[in-house]
Write an enzyme that holds these catalytic residues in place. Structure first.
Site, PDB file in Angstrom:
ATOM      1  N   ARG A 107       9.201  14.694   3.575  1.00  9.54           N
ATOM      2  CA  ARG A 107       9.535  13.699   4.609  1.00  9.54           C
ATOM      3  C   ARG A 107      10.790  12.894   4.228  1.00  9.54           C
ATOM      4  NH1 ARG A 107       5.864  16.314   6.617  1.00  9.54           N
ATOM      5  NH2 ARG A 107       4.211  15.473   7.937  1.00  9.54           N
ATOM      6  N   SER A 157       1.444  10.677  11.845  1.00  8.03           N
ATOM      7  CA  SER A 157       1.103  10.000  10.590  1.00  8.03           C
ATOM      8  C   SER A 157       1.911   8.711  10.492  1.00  8.03           C
ATOM      9  CB  SER A 157       1.488  10.855   9.389  1.00  8.03           C
ATOM     10  OG  SER A 157       0.888  12.110   9.463  1.00  8.03           O
ATOM     11  N   GLU A 211       5.603   6.014   6.986  1.00  2.83           N
ATOM     12  CA  GLU A 211       6.475   7.166   7.206  1.00  2.83           C
ATOM     13  C   GLU A 211       7.340   6.874   8.438  1.00  2.83           C
ATOM     14  OE1 GLU A 211       5.721  10.500   9.761  1.00  2.83           O
ATOM     15  OE2 GLU A 211       4.989  11.563   8.002  1.00  2.83           O
TER      16      GLU A 211
HETATM   17  N1  EPU Z   1      -8.748  12.870   5.389  1.00  2.00           N
HETATM   18  C1  EPU Z   1      -9.801  11.975   5.366  1.00  2.00           C
HETATM   19  N2  EPU Z   1      -9.892  11.048   6.368  1.00  2.00           N
HETATM   20  C2  EPU Z   1      -8.988  10.986   7.357  1.00  2.00           C
HETATM   21  C3  EPU Z   1      -7.900  11.892   7.370  1.00  2.00           C
HETATM   22  C4  EPU Z   1      -7.807  12.828   6.375  1.00  2.00           C
HETATM   23  O1  EPU Z   1     -10.644  12.000   4.484  1.00  2.00           O
HETATM   24  O2  EPU Z   1      -9.162  10.139   8.230  1.00  2.00           O
HETATM   25  C5  EPU Z   1      -8.674  13.910   4.363  1.00  2.00           C
HETATM   26  C6  EPU Z   1      -9.014  15.287   4.958  1.00  2.00           C
HETATM   27  O3  EPU Z   1     -10.360  15.543   4.938  1.00  2.00           O
HETATM   28  C7  EPU Z   1      -8.259  16.223   4.038  1.00  2.00           C
HETATM   29  C8  EPU Z   1      -7.046  15.412   3.624  1.00  2.00           C
HETATM   30  O4  EPU Z   1      -7.344  14.048   3.901  1.00  2.00           O
HETATM   31  O5  EPU Z   1      -8.991  16.501   2.884  1.00  2.00           O
HETATM   32  C9  EPU Z   1      -5.762  15.829   4.322  1.00  2.00           C
HETATM   33  O6  EPU Z   1      -5.893  15.695   5.716  1.00  2.00           O
HETATM   34  P1  EPU Z   1      -5.050  16.611   6.749  1.00  2.00           P
HETATM   35  O7  EPU Z   1      -5.128  18.044   6.357  1.00  2.00           O
HETATM   36  O8  EPU Z   1      -5.449  16.212   8.116  1.00  2.00           O
HETATM   37  O9  EPU Z   1      -3.539  16.266   6.490  1.00  2.00           O
HETATM   38  P2  EPU Z   1      -2.802  14.892   6.152  1.00  2.00           P
HETATM   39  O10 EPU Z   1      -2.414  14.878   4.720  1.00  2.00           O
HETATM   40  O11 EPU Z   1      -3.614  13.760   6.645  1.00  2.00           O
HETATM   41  C10 EPU Z   1      -0.399  15.855   6.645  1.00  2.00           C
HETATM   42  C11 EPU Z   1       0.827  15.442   7.445  1.00  2.00           C
HETATM   43  C12 EPU Z   1       0.622  15.715   8.932  1.00  2.00           C
HETATM   44  C13 EPU Z   1       0.385  17.210   9.094  1.00  2.00           C
HETATM   45  C14 EPU Z   1      -0.862  17.596   8.249  1.00  2.00           C
HETATM   46  C15 EPU Z   1      -1.130  19.064   8.295  1.00  2.00           C
HETATM   47  C16 EPU Z   1       1.811  13.606   6.186  1.00  2.00           C
HETATM   48  C17 EPU Z   1       2.061  12.141   6.116  1.00  2.00           C
HETATM   49  N3  EPU Z   1       1.090  14.026   7.227  1.00  2.00           N
HETATM   50  O12 EPU Z   1      -1.480  15.020   7.065  1.00  2.00           O
HETATM   51  O13 EPU Z   1       1.828  15.381   9.613  1.00  2.00           O
HETATM   52  O14 EPU Z   1       0.194  17.551  10.448  1.00  2.00           O
HETATM   53  O15 EPU Z   1      -0.655  17.228   6.863  1.00  2.00           O
HETATM   54  O16 EPU Z   1      -0.129  19.755   7.606  1.00  2.00           O
HETATM   55  O17 EPU Z   1       2.264  14.345   5.314  1.00  2.00           O
HETATM   56  C18 EPU Z   1       2.939  13.735  10.951  1.00  2.00           C
HETATM   57  O18 EPU Z   1       3.780  13.658  10.048  1.00  2.00           O
HETATM   58  O19 EPU Z   1       3.026  13.038  12.001  1.00  2.00           O
HETATM   59  C19 EPU Z   1       1.787  14.599  10.767  1.00  2.00           C
HETATM   60  C20 EPU Z   1       0.791  14.599  11.646  1.00  2.00           C
END
Ligand code: EPU
Length: 338
Positions: free
Chosen positions: A162, A237, A333
């Site tokens: 990012r 995010s 972000e």
């Molecule tokens: N999780 C929780 N609670 C929550 C959300 C997530 O426990 O409320 C846990 C999930 O269970 C999982 C982990 O956190 O173990 C990761 O969650 P997820 O796979 O949904 O991905 P993320 O790290 O929350 C990132 C990107 C997203 C992208 C997803 C999928 C960032 C800041 N965000 O989210 O990007 O779609 O991975 O690749 O890196 C965006 O930038 O707008 C965005 C949506």
């Protein structure tokens, strides 16, 4: 060139914040962009793209230049790949759909990311194991100070998680006018292991997926977790996932053995901010019209009439709580416009 006054930006930002632009000009050509930048009567100019990654905390006392440059072309082609040039104002997801119709591979994992193509390099957008940098060739940008167009190679863009040159040294100096992306025409390299893509494909009995199948899986996963900005204002995010050192991680994982994490290098670990926020009890909470999404705690939402300042106050409350409970600093972000 038409300059309007006191224009509400509500429909120009995905958070749906009703801030006003003192002056507003829609930019449809490179020539108009150069001319608008030369207007000395308006000392401050504010560049607005898709408005999907910003939080407006007050009215904008400037000339807002809304970048709405359109067009996409194939600029190079072999039997194996194409290089496409996309103008900055093209909606990102519409672009992804267009590449799928043409069976060009590379963008399918980045389906449904809100925003425009021109802003994609700024934060090196990414999802489900693929980042813009994986398909990026170069971009063209106009230097604000002299209106000259410069080409930025992938190396010059200095992409990170990012992150890019445009968020650091280049901040406020350039307006991206187009991006060039290299996509496959055959032997598409599918990336289905990250997140629940494989599970989603299996659920639909797809054993030999096409790029369209992968895109559909991503769309299904995203739609189940992330709110549609047209229905519920949000900016994806809101926070970046924090990266902590090996030393910090050893303390963190001892205290939180069930926490998810990704090892990003042998000395660094990324912790999902959504998990940290959920542990602090914020998931699904609502404070007036500002809230934390019920399916993904990383996403802050506007239930209708929240001001940018109210969303920002909630963000600060969350950051303080995470810091207090985990001794980890999470950072937005989203661009906070003050
Ligand atoms: N999780 C929780 N609670 C929550 C959300 C997530 O426990 O409320 C846990 C999930 O269970 C999982 C982990 O956190 O173990 C990761 O969650 P997820 O796979 O949904 O991905 P993320 O790290 O929350 C990132 C990107 C997203 C992208 C997803 C999928 C960032 C800041 N965000 O989210 O990007 O779609 O991975 O690749 O890196 C965006 O930038 O707008 C965005 C949506």
């Amino acid at each position: 060139m038409k300059i309007q006054q006191q224009v509400s930006l509500k429909k120009y930002n995905s958070f749906g914040i009703d801030a006003k632009a003192a002056f507003f000009c829609e930019i449809n050509t490179i020539d108009t962009l150069a001319k608008a930048l030369q207007l000395t009567a308006y000392t401050t100019k504010f560049i607005l793209g898709g408005g999907s990654n910003m939080l407006l905390t007050q009215d904008i006392d400037a000339l807002v230049l809304y970048i709405n440059l359109k067009g996409k072309n194939i600029i190079a082609e072999t039997d194996d790949y194409v290089v496409i040039e996309v103008m900055a104002g093209e909606n990102w997801h519409d672009l992804v759909l267009w590449t799928l119709e043409n069976d060009f591979g590379g963008l399918e994992n980045m389906s449904l990311i809100p925003g425009n193509s021109g802003t994609s390099p700024i934060q090196n957008i990414g999802a489900y194991g693929v980042e813009l940098k994986d398909v990026f060739v170069s971009c063209e940008a106009m230097k604000i100070s002299n209106q000259k167009i410069k080409t930025f190679s992938k190396t010059k863009c200095a992409f990170g998680y990012r992150e890019s040159y445009f968020k650091n040294e280049g901040k406020g100096k350039y307006i991206i006018t187009s991006v060039a992306l290299k996509l496959t025409k055959k032997n598409h390299k599918l990336n289905t292991t990250y997140g629940s893509i494989d599970t989603e494909l299996a659920k639909n009995n797809i054993t030999n997926p096409t790029i369209k199948d992968v895109s559909n899986a991503v769309i299904a996963i995203r739609s189940s977790k992330l709110p549609d900005p047209k229905v519920l204002g949000n900016s994806g995010s809101f926070f970046k996932n924090p990266i902590i050192s090996e030393k910090e991680f050893s303390v963190f994982s001892k205290n939180n053995p069930d926490a998810p994490f990704y090892q990003v290098s042998n000395k660094e670990f990324k912790i999902p901010a959504g998990w940290l926020i959920e542990q602090c009890g914020f998931k699904g909470k609502r404070f007036g019209d500002a809230g934390v999404h019920k399916n993904q705690a990383l996403v802050l939402v506007n239930y209708g009439q929240a001001s940018g300042a109210e969303i920002l106050a909630l963000a600060h409350k969350i950051m303080a709580a995470v810091n207090e409970k985990f001794n980890i600093c999470i950072l937005p972000e989203v661009n906070i416009i003050k």
